[in-house]
Design an enzyme around this catalytic site. Structure first.
Site, mmCIF file in Angstrom:
data_model
loop_
_atom_site.group_PDB
_atom_site.id
_atom_site.type_symbol
_atom_site.label_atom_id
_atom_site.label_comp_id
_atom_site.label_asym_id
_atom_site.label_seq_id
_atom_site.Cartn_x
_atom_site.Cartn_y
_atom_site.Cartn_z
ATOM 1 N N CYS A 112 -2.694 -24.565 -24.462
ATOM 2 C CA CYS A 112 -3.711 -24.992 -23.484
ATOM 3 C C CYS A 112 -3.304 -24.692 -22.037
ATOM 4 O O CYS A 112 -4.146 -24.774 -21.136
ATOM 5 C CB CYS A 112 -4.027 -26.472 -23.653
ATOM 6 S SG CYS A 112 -4.581 -26.881 -25.312
ATOM 7 N N HIS A 245 -7.139 -28.777 -17.177
ATOM 8 C CA HIS A 245 -7.405 -28.485 -18.587
ATOM 9 C C HIS A 245 -8.352 -29.540 -19.167
ATOM 10 O O HIS A 245 -8.174 -30.743 -18.951
ATOM 11 C CB HIS A 245 -6.089 -28.471 -19.358
ATOM 12 C CG HIS A 245 -6.280 -28.410 -20.840
ATOM 13 N ND1 HIS A 245 -7.106 -27.490 -21.445
ATOM 14 C CD2 HIS A 245 -5.771 -29.186 -21.835
ATOM 15 C CE1 HIS A 245 -7.095 -27.688 -22.746
ATOM 16 N NE2 HIS A 245 -6.297 -28.705 -23.015
ATOM 17 N N ASN A 275 -12.357 -29.359 -26.244
ATOM 18 C CA ASN A 275 -11.121 -28.706 -25.810
ATOM 19 C C ASN A 275 -11.093 -27.283 -26.364
ATOM 20 O O ASN A 275 -10.938 -27.091 -27.567
ATOM 21 C CB ASN A 275 -9.933 -29.523 -26.327
ATOM 22 C CG ASN A 275 -8.594 -28.963 -25.872
ATOM 23 O OD1 ASN A 275 -8.523 -27.852 -25.353
ATOM 24 N ND2 ASN A 275 -7.552 -29.739 -26.083
HETATM 25 N N1 ACO Z 1 -13.567 -41.546 -35.235
HETATM 26 C C1 ACO Z 1 -13.371 -42.857 -35.470
HETATM 27 N N2 ACO Z 1 -12.167 -43.423 -35.491
HETATM 28 C C2 ACO Z 1 -11.106 -42.643 -35.251
HETATM 29 C C3 ACO Z 1 -11.231 -41.266 -35.015
HETATM 30 C C4 ACO Z 1 -12.522 -40.723 -35.010
HETATM 31 N N3 ACO Z 1 -12.752 -39.427 -34.771
HETATM 32 N N4 ACO Z 1 -9.997 -40.753 -34.808
HETATM 33 C C5 ACO Z 1 -9.128 -41.774 -34.924
HETATM 34 N N5 ACO Z 1 -9.785 -42.913 -35.201
HETATM 35 C C6 ACO Z 1 -9.272 -44.232 -35.390
HETATM 36 C C7 ACO Z 1 -7.801 -44.244 -35.757
HETATM 37 O O1 ACO Z 1 -7.624 -44.047 -37.141
HETATM 38 C C8 ACO Z 1 -7.401 -45.658 -35.345
HETATM 39 O O2 ACO Z 1 -7.794 -46.536 -36.343
HETATM 40 P P1 ACO Z 1 -6.856 -47.789 -36.746
HETATM 41 O O3 ACO Z 1 -6.745 -48.612 -35.504
HETATM 42 O O4 ACO Z 1 -7.616 -48.437 -37.857
HETATM 43 O O5 ACO Z 1 -5.543 -47.198 -37.161
HETATM 44 C C9 ACO Z 1 -8.267 -45.926 -34.117
HETATM 45 O O6 ACO Z 1 -9.354 -44.951 -34.168
HETATM 46 C C10 ACO Z 1 -7.552 -45.771 -32.793
HETATM 47 O O7 ACO Z 1 -6.828 -44.578 -32.844
HETATM 48 P P2 ACO Z 1 -5.950 -44.121 -31.647
HETATM 49 O O8 ACO Z 1 -5.249 -42.854 -32.007
HETATM 50 O O9 ACO Z 1 -5.118 -45.256 -31.141
HETATM 51 O O10 ACO Z 1 -7.091 -43.815 -30.541
HETATM 52 P P3 ACO Z 1 -6.904 -43.392 -29.054
HETATM 53 O O11 ACO Z 1 -7.651 -44.283 -28.165
HETATM 54 O O12 ACO Z 1 -5.462 -43.133 -28.723
HETATM 55 O O13 ACO Z 1 -7.653 -42.008 -29.025
HETATM 56 C C11 ACO Z 1 -7.279 -39.661 -29.046
HETATM 57 C C12 ACO Z 1 -7.216 -40.948 -29.840
HETATM 58 C C13 ACO Z 1 -8.713 -39.411 -28.625
HETATM 59 C C14 ACO Z 1 -6.799 -38.536 -29.948
HETATM 60 C C15 ACO Z 1 -6.380 -39.793 -27.808
HETATM 61 O O14 ACO Z 1 -5.099 -40.240 -28.164
HETATM 62 C C16 ACO Z 1 -6.258 -38.492 -27.077
HETATM 63 O O15 ACO Z 1 -7.211 -37.961 -26.556
HETATM 64 N N6 ACO Z 1 -5.038 -37.952 -26.960
HETATM 65 C C17 ACO Z 1 -4.845 -36.682 -26.329
HETATM 66 C C18 ACO Z 1 -4.921 -35.652 -27.380
HETATM 67 C C19 ACO Z 1 -5.489 -34.362 -26.893
HETATM 68 O O16 ACO Z 1 -6.238 -34.271 -25.957
HETATM 69 N N7 ACO Z 1 -5.106 -33.330 -27.587
HETATM 70 C C20 ACO Z 1 -5.613 -32.053 -27.302
HETATM 71 C C21 ACO Z 1 -4.585 -31.050 -27.456
HETATM 72 S S1 ACO Z 1 -3.318 -31.278 -26.313
HETATM 73 C C22 ACO Z 1 -3.886 -30.805 -24.906
HETATM 74 O O17 ACO Z 1 -4.868 -30.171 -24.827
HETATM 75 C C23 ACO Z 1 -3.127 -31.224 -23.735
#
Ligand code: ACO
Length: 318
Positions: A112, A245, A275
């Site tokens: 990215c 990004h 993304n």
């Molecule tokens: N729909 C519904 N529920 C979901 C989903 C979904 N798509 N995905 C995860 N959950 C659930 C999980 O299972 C978890 O359930 P649980 O509490 O029963 O275990 C709950 O939602 C919370 O999950 P978390 O991972 O704590 O959610 P969070 O608020 O951290 O959001 C996310 C997750 C969106 C992935 C966040 O951590 C994020 O955006 N991180 C950055 C990742 C990113 O942008 N990556 C891109 C590549 S890297 C880059 O580009 C820099």
């Protein structure tokens, strides 16, 4: 000698996949995706489209915006993590599609952060006088390396391409670039398989520790911005646009808050594009140039962060 961006272009495949569409594929909801990421929809390439096809469409638009023809280009740098094949590089395949047979062409792989790495690389070549006019491209078909049964990752990504024409110039243009990497974070975001012929082999899908990625992204995006401001003797108040990004609207908002950049100065396209990895910054840049937000004289900070981990900035006087 410096370099300046003479034109921008972008391309999104026709097919739109909405959050509602994803509700039928995995256990998720539009509300969850919007609240946690800001994403509402993403574009997905047709099975017949490869990264170089998307890149070519973006390049045609960037060349038209710059008033240039493919034969005016003597350097092509493509940032991609989803190349058409192991070799030749996507840049060489793009060069063939553009009908160019001179100059140099190669790929850059920094996930990215790829576009920021590619732009910094091309800027150095133009400053050094080796080339006169470059196409710098970010293009991805991330949909091919996603596990469409994993709700934790499949809701986050999309396909697309963005490009700029970068020209040697007496005046900047690009004021500075800063690049960083720390391979000790390889475990929190990776895809251990391979892309081949626009398809995948081995253990093929993206793996991610979302929480760790989120925290690291906000930290390094803030540090990279401060580094760029300090190197150029400018302050956050001098900034007209932050083009970070586009991974998650909460990452952009948290970074902007830590820096003291008002949200009105942040270009956000992640809601419509999701993304698109290396394509996300040039896609967002092209949107803000074409809708008239980014104007001559504006100070624009491009910031990337991605797998590796890699991160960096390019500060541009438009
Ligand atoms: N729909 C519904 N529920 C979901 C989903 C979904 N798509 N995905 C995860 N959950 C659930 C999980 O299972 C978890 O359930 P649980 O509490 O029963 O275990 C709950 O939602 C919370 O999950 P978390 O991972 O704590 O959610 P969070 O608020 O951290 O959001 C996310 C997750 C969106 C992935 C966040 O951590 C994020 O955006 N991180 C950055 C990742 C990113 O942008 N990556 C891109 C590549 S890297 C880059 O580009 C820099």
């Amino acid at each position: 000698m410096r370099s300046r961006i003479a034109g921008t272009g972008s391309y999104l495949p026709d097919k739109v996949l909405t959050n509602r569409d994803l509700e039928a594929m995995v256990d998720t909801t539009d509300e969850w995706i919007v609240e946690r990421t800001g994403i509402r929809e993403r574009h997905v390439a047709a099975p017949t489209q490869s990264t170089s096809d998307l890149a070519m469409e973006a390049c045609i638009r960037a060349l038209a915006a710059a008033g240039r023809k493919p034969e005016d280009i003597d350097l092509i740098v493509v940032a991609t993590t989803t190349p058409d094949m192991i070799f030749p590089s996507t840049a060489c395949l793009l060069q063939k599609k553009l009908g160019v047979r001179h100059g140099a062409a190669f790929d850059v792989q920094a996930v990215c952060s790829g576009f920021v790495y590619a732009l910094a690389t091309a800027d150095q070549f133009l400053r050094g006088g080796l080339f006169k006019r470059a196409l710098v491209v970010g293009a991805e078909v991330f949909s091919r390396i996603i596990d469409w049964k994993d709700r934790g990752t499949c809701v986050l990504f999309g396909d697309g391409a963005g490009a700029v024409v970068l020209e040697a110039s007496n005046a900047p243009g690009i004021l500075s670039s800063h690049l960083h990497a720390d391979g000790s974070y390889a475990d929190i975001l990776n895809t251990p398989g391979q892309v081949w012929g626009g398809r995948i082999s081995g253990d093929p899908t993206l793996k991610m520790d979302g929480g760790a990625v989120f925290k690291l992204a906000v930290r390094v995006l803030e540090e990279a911005a401060q580094e760029a401001f300090a190197a150029n003797g400018v302050t956050v108040d001098d900034l007209d646009w932050l083009v970070a990004h586009q991974a998650n609207v909460r990452i952009i908002a948290s970074t902007a808050r830590k820096l003291g950049v008002p949200e009105s100065k942040c270009v956000v396209t992640v809601d419509r594009h999701a993304n698109t990895s290396a394509a996300s910054i040039p896609l967002a840049l092209d949107v803000a140039v074409r809708d008239g937000r980014i104007l001559p004289g504006h100070l624009v900070l491009l910031e990337g962060v991605g797998g590796g981990f890699t991160w960096g900035s390019v500060l541009v006087r438009w």
